[in-house]
Design a protein around this motif. Sequence first.
Motif, PDB file in Angstrom:
ATOM      1  N   THR A  52       0.836  -1.200   0.000  1.00  0.00           N
ATOM      2  CA  THR A  52       0.000   0.000   0.000  1.00  0.00           C
ATOM      3  C   THR A  52       0.870   1.250   0.000  1.00  0.00           C
ATOM      4  O   THR A  52       1.947   1.270   0.610  1.00  0.00           O
ATOM      5  CB  THR A  52      -0.976   0.033   1.195  1.00  0.00           C
ATOM      6  N   LYS A  53       0.404   2.261  -0.723  1.00  0.00           N
ATOM      7  CA  LYS A  53       1.102   3.544  -0.730  1.00  0.00           C
ATOM      8  C   LYS A  53       0.660   4.402   0.438  1.00  0.00           C
ATOM      9  O   LYS A  53       1.185   5.484   0.676  1.00  0.00           O
ATOM     10  CB  LYS A  53       0.829   4.281  -2.054  1.00  0.00           C
ATOM     11  N   ASN A  54      -0.351   3.912   1.120  1.00  0.00           N
ATOM     12  CA  ASN A  54      -0.880   4.587   2.287  1.00  0.00           C
ATOM     13  C   ASN A  54       0.136   4.508   3.436  1.00  0.00           C
ATOM     14  O   ASN A  54       0.783   3.483   3.622  1.00  0.00           O
ATOM     15  CB  ASN A  54      -2.184   3.886   2.684  1.00  0.00           C
ATOM     16  N   LYS A  55       0.226   5.594   4.192  1.00  0.00           N
ATOM     17  CA  LYS A  55       1.221   5.602   5.266  1.00  0.00           C
ATOM     18  C   LYS A  55       0.615   5.287   6.635  1.00  0.00           C
ATOM     19  O   LYS A  55       1.307   4.784   7.530  1.00  0.00           O
ATOM     20  CB  LYS A  55       1.896   6.984   5.318  1.00  0.00           C
ATOM     21  N   THR A  56      -0.671   5.575   6.777  1.00  0.00           N
ATOM     22  CA  THR A  56      -1.273   5.478   8.106  1.00  0.00           C
ATOM     23  C   THR A  56      -2.239   4.321   8.290  1.00  0.00           C
ATOM     24  O   THR A  56      -2.667   4.044   9.413  1.00  0.00           O
ATOM     25  CB  THR A  56      -2.028   6.779   8.433  1.00  0.00           C
ATOM     26  N   SER A  57      -2.619   3.664   7.183  1.00  0.00           N
ATOM     27  CA  SER A  57      -3.524   2.523   7.346  1.00  0.00           C
ATOM     28  C   SER A  57      -3.464   1.623   6.123  1.00  0.00           C
ATOM     29  O   SER A  57      -2.979   2.027   5.054  1.00  0.00           O
ATOM     30  CB  SER A  57      -4.966   2.994   7.557  1.00  0.00           C
ATOM     31  N   PHE A  58      -3.948   0.403   6.305  1.00  0.00           N
ATOM     32  CA  PHE A  58      -4.022  -0.553   5.202  1.00  0.00           C
ATOM     33  C   PHE A  58      -5.488  -0.676   4.786  1.00  0.00           C
ATOM     34  O   PHE A  58      -6.314  -1.207   5.549  1.00  0.00           O
ATOM     35  CB  PHE A  58      -3.470  -1.907   5.651  1.00  0.00           C
TER      36      PHE A  58
ATOM     37  N   SER B 197      -3.683 -14.084   9.656  1.00  0.00           N
ATOM     38  CA  SER B 197      -4.982 -13.830   9.032  1.00  0.00           C
ATOM     39  C   SER B 197      -6.070 -13.628  10.075  1.00  0.00           C
ATOM     40  O   SER B 197      -7.016 -12.890   9.836  1.00  0.00           O
ATOM     41  CB  SER B 197      -5.329 -14.955   8.055  1.00  0.00           C
ATOM     42  N   SER B 198      -5.937 -14.263  11.234  1.00  0.00           N
ATOM     43  CA  SER B 198      -6.968 -14.092  12.271  1.00  0.00           C
ATOM     44  C   SER B 198      -7.115 -12.621  12.675  1.00  0.00           C
ATOM     45  O   SER B 198      -8.223 -12.148  12.938  1.00  0.00           O
ATOM     46  CB  SER B 198      -6.627 -14.940  13.494  1.00  0.00           C
ATOM     47  N   THR B 199      -6.006 -11.890  12.697  1.00  0.00           N
ATOM     48  CA  THR B 199      -6.068 -10.459  13.023  1.00  0.00           C
ATOM     49  C   THR B 199      -6.829  -9.703  11.941  1.00  0.00           C
ATOM     50  O   THR B 199      -7.693  -8.864  12.234  1.00  0.00           O
ATOM     51  CB  THR B 199      -4.644  -9.871  13.157  1.00  0.00           C
ATOM     52  N   LEU B 200      -6.514 -10.045  10.692  1.00  0.00           N
ATOM     53  CA  LEU B 200      -7.231  -9.377   9.606  1.00  0.00           C
ATOM     54  C   LEU B 200      -8.712  -9.750   9.620  1.00  0.00           C
ATOM     55  O   LEU B 200      -9.576  -8.902   9.395  1.00  0.00           O
ATOM     56  CB  LEU B 200      -6.612  -9.701   8.251  1.00  0.00           C
TER      57      LEU B 200
ATOM     58  N   SER C 222     -10.459   0.204   6.991  1.00  0.00           N
ATOM     59  CA  SER C 222      -9.015  -0.017   6.892  1.00  0.00           C
ATOM     60  C   SER C 222      -8.463  -0.449   8.247  1.00  0.00           C
ATOM     61  O   SER C 222      -9.114  -0.284   9.276  1.00  0.00           O
ATOM     62  CB  SER C 222      -8.321   1.265   6.415  1.00  0.00           C
ATOM     63  N   ILE C 223      -7.275  -0.991   8.216  1.00  0.00           N
ATOM     64  CA  ILE C 223      -6.588  -1.346   9.466  1.00  0.00           C
ATOM     65  C   ILE C 223      -5.544  -0.274   9.725  1.00  0.00           C
ATOM     66  O   ILE C 223      -4.664  -0.044   8.886  1.00  0.00           O
ATOM     67  CB  ILE C 223      -5.892  -2.719   9.354  1.00  0.00           C
ATOM     68  N   PRO C 224      -5.648   0.398  10.876  1.00  0.00           N
ATOM     69  CA  PRO C 224      -4.673   1.462  11.160  1.00  0.00           C
ATOM     70  C   PRO C 224      -3.241   0.909  11.208  1.00  0.00           C
ATOM     71  O   PRO C 224      -3.026  -0.228  11.640  1.00  0.00           O
ATOM     72  CB  PRO C 224      -5.069   1.956  12.554  1.00  0.00           C
ATOM     73  N   TYR C 225      -2.304   1.734  10.763  1.00  0.00           N
ATOM     74  CA  TYR C 225      -0.900   1.335  10.805  1.00  0.00           C
ATOM     75  C   TYR C 225      -0.492   0.921  12.209  1.00  0.00           C
ATOM     76  O   TYR C 225       0.197  -0.088  12.392  1.00  0.00           O
ATOM     77  CB  TYR C 225      -0.015   2.484  10.308  1.00  0.00           C
TER      78      TYR C 225
END
Lengths: 196, 196
Positions: free
Chosen positions: B101-107, B147-150, B164-167
Amino acid sequence: MNYPNGRRSSSRHAAPQGKTKPEFSNRGMTLEEDINLTNEYYLQAGMAVIHKKPTPVQIVQVDYPKRSAAVIKEAYFKQASTTDYNGVYRGRYIDFEAKETKNKTSFPLSNVHQHQVDHMKAVEKHGGISFFIIKFTPRDEVYLLPSSTLFAFWDDQQNGGRKSIPYHSIDKEGFRIPFRYQARIDYAGVLDKLYF
Amino acid sequence: MNYPNGRRSSSRHAAPQGKTKPEFSNRGMTLEEDINLTNEYYLQAGMAVIHKKPTPVQIVQVDYPKRSAAVIKEAYFKQASTTDYNGVYRGRYIDFEAKETKNKTSFPLSNVHQHQVDHMKAVEKHGGISFFIIKFTPRDEVYLLPSSTLFAFWDDQQNGGRKSIPYHSIDKEGFRIPFRYQARIDYAGVLDKLYF
């Protein structure tokens, strides 16, 4: 012949003319189609997660038409570096290759490639389960052959031995896979007896 | 130092400025390239057998020119029904998906598809190990996220939760994968700690 499930092979071949019998209903389907249906059944039934890998393709040119999907305009088939199928069953890594032969008396080793043997040897080394599913089309018989058995013939061939595995060896050292309605090539049952 | 493939890691990197530091030398390579090289290293070193699955393609038209290889003239990209990578490590079935991801703060969870989540849940149910490898490109940081976390974030999203998932959650609940010369994305080391 080995019958891990204790079934007689004659159950599939009771009546030559009886195409109404379920044991003949897979005629006309390829081994690959039958295995794909079996894997789908295993997945739906929560028994195993095993998939066929996509055919490897070298993509050379892709067009991106406006408002429609990208079209691959030039590509070539690549040789697979591994085997056709893999996945997980009862906590174990499963890896296999499926081959059909029109030959009645032997399985020609020309159906197998060195990189597949190398791959399967590595899989076994790491604690995975690898095998071949071999169908003798003229006999309408399907066998599970543990890869170790094939390795012996393979290595022997490299040293000037025969270029095929005789049918009687596969019948003796392999395990006949029964045909079932849902799990058409029910290899999991054979694995149960062999590895669990 | 021994390189199983005989390649010096420095040969791939001219390393103009600052790139002599190992932790920066993977800049410019995609996550996929780095993982493929890692898997190649694992294979050569006899550590694991893990491969990327071929891109699934729906083939519509093939030409068979005389005296040359078959040419695919029309084909389309298909959505993969599973994940990108699988194989066997220390006797366990391994299955993962890699995302940049190009995102810096979350996925953003839009990077993930329902069928991948379904597939990974099935893998876990059958005793396999499944996870995501997530790279935050602007940070040049790579994480292994079980994967359980996701799944927890995924299921929460389905119920109206964040998309999204925060960084900081990935940094906290995931495991940073170190960059190494040979195993560029050395996820096996993380698996050793987590599962063995």
